[in-house]
Design a protein around this motif. Structure first.
Motif, short mmCIF file in Angstrom:
data_model
loop_
_atom_site.label_atom_id
_atom_site.label_comp_id
_atom_site.label_asym_id
_atom_site.label_seq_id
_atom_site.Cartn_x
_atom_site.Cartn_y
_atom_site.Cartn_z
N GLU A 181 0.82 -1.21 0.00
CA GLU A 181 0.00 0.00 0.00
C GLU A 181 0.85 1.27 0.00
O GLU A 181 0.56 2.24 0.69
CB GLU A 181 -1.00 -0.05 1.16
CG GLU A 181 -1.93 -1.25 0.98
CD GLU A 181 -3.02 -1.39 2.03
OE1 GLU A 181 -3.33 -0.42 2.71
OE2 GLU A 181 -3.57 -2.51 2.15
N GLU A 491 -5.17 -6.74 2.07
CA GLU A 491 -3.83 -7.05 2.61
C GLU A 491 -3.43 -8.46 2.16
O GLU A 491 -3.09 -9.32 2.96
CB GLU A 491 -3.79 -6.92 4.15
CG GLU A 491 -4.07 -5.54 4.65
CD GLU A 491 -5.56 -5.21 4.63
OE1 GLU A 491 -5.92 -4.14 4.10
OE2 GLU A 491 -6.37 -6.01 5.11
N GLU A 509 -7.14 -6.47 -2.89
CA GLU A 509 -6.65 -5.11 -2.72
C GLU A 509 -5.18 -5.14 -3.17
O GLU A 509 -4.91 -5.30 -4.34
CB GLU A 509 -6.83 -4.67 -1.27
CG GLU A 509 -6.59 -3.21 -1.05
CD GLU A 509 -6.59 -2.85 0.43
OE1 GLU A 509 -7.11 -1.77 0.76
OE2 GLU A 509 -6.06 -3.60 1.26
N GLU A 515 -9.39 4.06 0.41
CA GLU A 515 -9.46 4.35 1.85
C GLU A 515 -8.43 5.38 2.30
O GLU A 515 -8.68 6.16 3.21
CB GLU A 515 -9.29 3.05 2.66
CG GLU A 515 -7.96 2.35 2.42
CD GLU A 515 -7.90 0.93 3.01
OE1 GLU A 515 -8.94 0.27 3.07
OE2 GLU A 515 -6.79 0.50 3.39
CA CA Z 1 -5.95 -1.87 3.08
#
Ligand code: CA
Ligand code: NOJ
Length: 713
Positions: A181, A491, A509, A515
């Motif tokens: 991320e 994740e 994801e 988010e």
């Molecule tokens: Ca996440």
């Protein structure tokens, strides 16, 4: 090989052979070329008997001679002193059908070369290397054949080198062992600094031990050739990062490790590693159209997956990220990460009443799915707690969530409820509960689950992307498949095309999602984020990005955060970012305007989620991308375009429409003064009749985009 023999070989093949230019090989190269002849892989042994490969595209070298080898615990490295015992060549061609996807049919066509190697001295270990040359790139993997003295082996390093021809432009993210991320950085290869990305305050778990990048990593050479490096069929091995040697323009595989193992992977021979892949293209958009990574995975192993219907969904989700409500019912301190306020907020999102409100909204707008996060007990201990083992049971609803009532209401309204399993990164607990939890789902007509693994992995010393977790994610897919359940993992381990073999792997994801716009301390995703993601992360597979924010600045909830795109850019994402499940992530009330549905909501209601064809019209990594997709079944077309912080115009020729048919096109574009920061919600809608061959000129605002629906009359 003697010097004179080598000279004969050189003369025989003349300047055609790349390795002859290098002059350090001791065997004549074994060559395999793509079906169209444009990509050529050469394999040879160096004078020390070390395996090496190199790649040419249209007669220019794109990968210089690069070595390959392994290091083990308790036995010598396997990297030189080899002889070639056999070389076999074959061709393969098939067309297979996607149960859901970007297109109906996929052509899988390649030439294969398998080189069998054996050490010339004791212990005479054997290693095969298989190469597949496709028209859109190459894959190779190591195959350890059954042999005496090598059964259970611990790999401390795989050293697959990728030697580049120059200081390329690179779009990279750090080779984090725990999370994908991160934002992408665009830089020269020599400027990659992954260690500079450590300790990101927005990440619940992060570990970057080396100057390495994650894959897919995409590059552009000075000659304008696009390369993207990744892996395919990662099933029982550690994820691969690529360690960067900036001085040498070279990368070498750096597998994600395990503290428990004090190594990278344990394998039982016979064993095949994942494929190491290099996509090669002249046009950035061809990287997106390529299906090579999927083709390097085995065919469907689980049969019919019609229990999963590609769909759009709403969810009790964004409101927690905005801090409007909480996952937990207790109003615990730990949730204040999301409220940014420090005070205790007790406003449980997943109540019966709220779920019914979302169901009404979904039913009114033809949206099939509903995700409810925070429905089960345990969320008060979720984050900011070290002891997260066993806090969730995936069976017990909160007292204010009448599970049966919500399920019955959803059924009555034709809405399918998506299960949510936040494992709190405690996979052992999850594995113990999986069968009961999946049975509970099936007993309640639930066909898909969103899983989550926030935080450091328990047990300590394992990492999200290491072999131990790769096996866990795979086990989840297997167990879910047995119960006819589709999985959307957050994740996750990166996608490596396993959806071909396990088409219950619907999306994941594994990137910096929407988010972050709600709460990231650095303000969220910049306008060039998704124009970069389309040519990097998206090459690996479907993304649960959760698009569709209409209230771009959400000042009511967060003054210092916003989405850094226009509203039209958000609409375009339903086409640009591929997933068989697409969320309408905003609050139901944000899709309303003056008591009526927002006019732009019509695009999301219309847009498809399952496609028979997809074409990348145009695009440049990190700048912009325009994609057209034809909906399976209806034959309607949808086109989406997004741009970075720069305004751009696009001319779309509607050549792809069926001849002789009339369509109603509706263009949702940026308002004339739209701007991702100054005026993000300004949009215009234009309706027109179109036919094959018509042209549409479209302007995109800074951080903007457009969405076009072309519906048959
Ligand atoms: Ca996440
Ligand atoms: C992180 C996921 O990415 C997000 O979508 C989810 O809401 C939270 N974890 C809670 O599970």
């Amino acid at each position: 090989m003697s010097k004179s023999l080598k000279n004969i070989v050189k003369t025989l093949f003349g300047g055609l052979l790349l390795t002859s230019l290098v002059g350090c090989q001791s065997t004549p190269p074994a060559i395999v070329s793509s079906p169209d002849g444009l990509i050529r892989v050469e394999f040879s042994l160096t004078e020390k008997g070390a395996p090496q490969y190199e790649i040419a595209y249209k007669d220019s070298v794109v990968i210089l001679p690069s070595t390959m080898g392994f290091e083990f615990k308790d036995q010598p490295a396997l990297k030189e002193g080899f002889k070639i015992t056999s070389i076999t060549q074959s061709n393969f061609q098939e067309t297979w059908t996607m149960p859901w996807g970007e297109q109906s049919e996929v052509e899988n066509k390649y030439a294969e070369m398998r080189v069998a190697l054996e050490e010339t001295k004791a212990p005479n270990r054997k290693l095969n290397i298989a190469f597949r040359a496709f028209d859109d790139g190459i894959g190779f993997r190591y195959e350890f054949p059954e042999q005496e003295g090598m059964k259970q082996v611990i790999i401390t390093d795989e050293n697959t080198q990728f030697s580049l021809t120059g200081d390329h432009d690179v779009w990279w993210m750090p080779g984090d062992w725990d999370i994908y991320e991160h934002l992408y950085t665009a830089s020269k290869f020599s400027e990659i600094d992954a260690l500079g990305k450590q300790n990101d305050p927005n990440l619940a778990a992060t570990y970057i031990p080396e100057n390495a990048v994650n894959t897919p990593v995409t590059m552009r050479t000075a000659e304008g050739v696009y390369l993207s490096f990744h892996e395919a069929d990662l099933t029982d091995y550690a994820g691969m990062t690529l360690k960067v040697d900036p001085a040498q323009n070279s990368m070498v595989s750096e597998l994600v490790g395990s503290d428990r193992l004090q190594a990278k992977a344990e394998i039982t021979i016979p064993f095949n590693t994942p494929w190491r892949t290099i996509q090669i293209a002249d046009r950035a958009g061809d990287l997106i159209e390529s299906k090579m990574v999927l083709n390097l995975n085995d065919p469907n192993a689980i049969g019919d997956v019609s229990y999963f219907t590609p769909m759009k969904y709403v969810g009790i989700w964004w409101e927690m990220h905005l801090g409007k409500s909480t996952w937990d019912m207790e109003g615990s301190q730990s949730m204040n990460t999301f409220t940014n306020s420090g005070e205790t907020l007790s406003n449980h999102g997943a109540t019966t009443e709220n779920a019914m409100k979302y169901i009404d909204f979904a039913a009114a707008n033809g949206i099939r799915g509903l995700l409810v996060e925070g429905w089960n007990t345990g969320w008060d201990q979720w984050i900011n707690t070290d002891d997260r083992e066993g806090i969730f049971d995936f069976m017990t609803p909160y007292a204010d969530y009448d599970f049966n009532k919500v399920m019955a209401y959803a059924k009555e309204k034709g809405v399918e409820v998506i299960m949510h399993h936040e494992t709190s990164a405690a996979p052992l607990t999850y594995e113990k509960q999986m069968d009961v939890a999946y049975k509970f789902m099936k007993d309640n007509d639930m066909n898909s689950v969103k899983t989550g693994y926030v935080g450091k992995i328990i047990p300590k010393g394992e990492y999200h992307h290491g072999q131990w977790m790769v096996k866990h994610y795979h086990k989840v897919l297997e167990e879910a498949a047995k119960m006819k359940i589709a999985v959307n993992a957050h994740e996750p381990i990166k996608a490596t095309g396993k959806r071909r073999t396990y088409p219950n792997a619907i999306a994941r994801e594994g990137l910096r999602g929407q988010e972050f716009n709600a709460w990231a301390e650095d303000g969220g995703n910049p306008p060039d984020h998704l124009p970069t993601v389309a040519f990097t992360r998206m090459l690996s597979g479907p993304i649960d990005f959760t698009p569709g924010v209409f209230n771009i600045k959400f000042d009511e909830y967060k003054k210092n955060n916003q989405v850094s795109t226009t509203l039209a850019h958000q609409l375009a994402l339903y086409v640009v970012i591929y997933s068989p499940i697409q969320m309408l992530c905003d609050l139901p009330e944000h899709y309303m305007e003056n008591g009526k549905p927002h006019p732009a909501l019509q695009f999301i209601r219309d847009v498809g989620v399952d496609w028979s064809e997809s074409h990348v019209h145009d695009g440049e990594v990190g700048d912009f991308v325009v994609i057209a997709r034809k909906e399976k079944g209806s034959g309607n077309w949808f086109v989406g375009g997004i741009t970075d912080e720069n305004a751009r115009s696009q001319n779309i020729s509607l050549d792809f429409l069926d001849p002789g048919k009339k369509y109603e096109a509706r263009l949702y574009k940026d308002g004339s003064d739209a701007h991702w920061n100054d005026n993000p919600q300004a949009y215009q809608i234009e309706t027109m009749e179109v036919a094959q061959g018509d042209d549409i000129a479209i302007a995109m605002a800074p951080g903007g985009g457009f969405a076009l629906s072309i519906i048959q009359k």
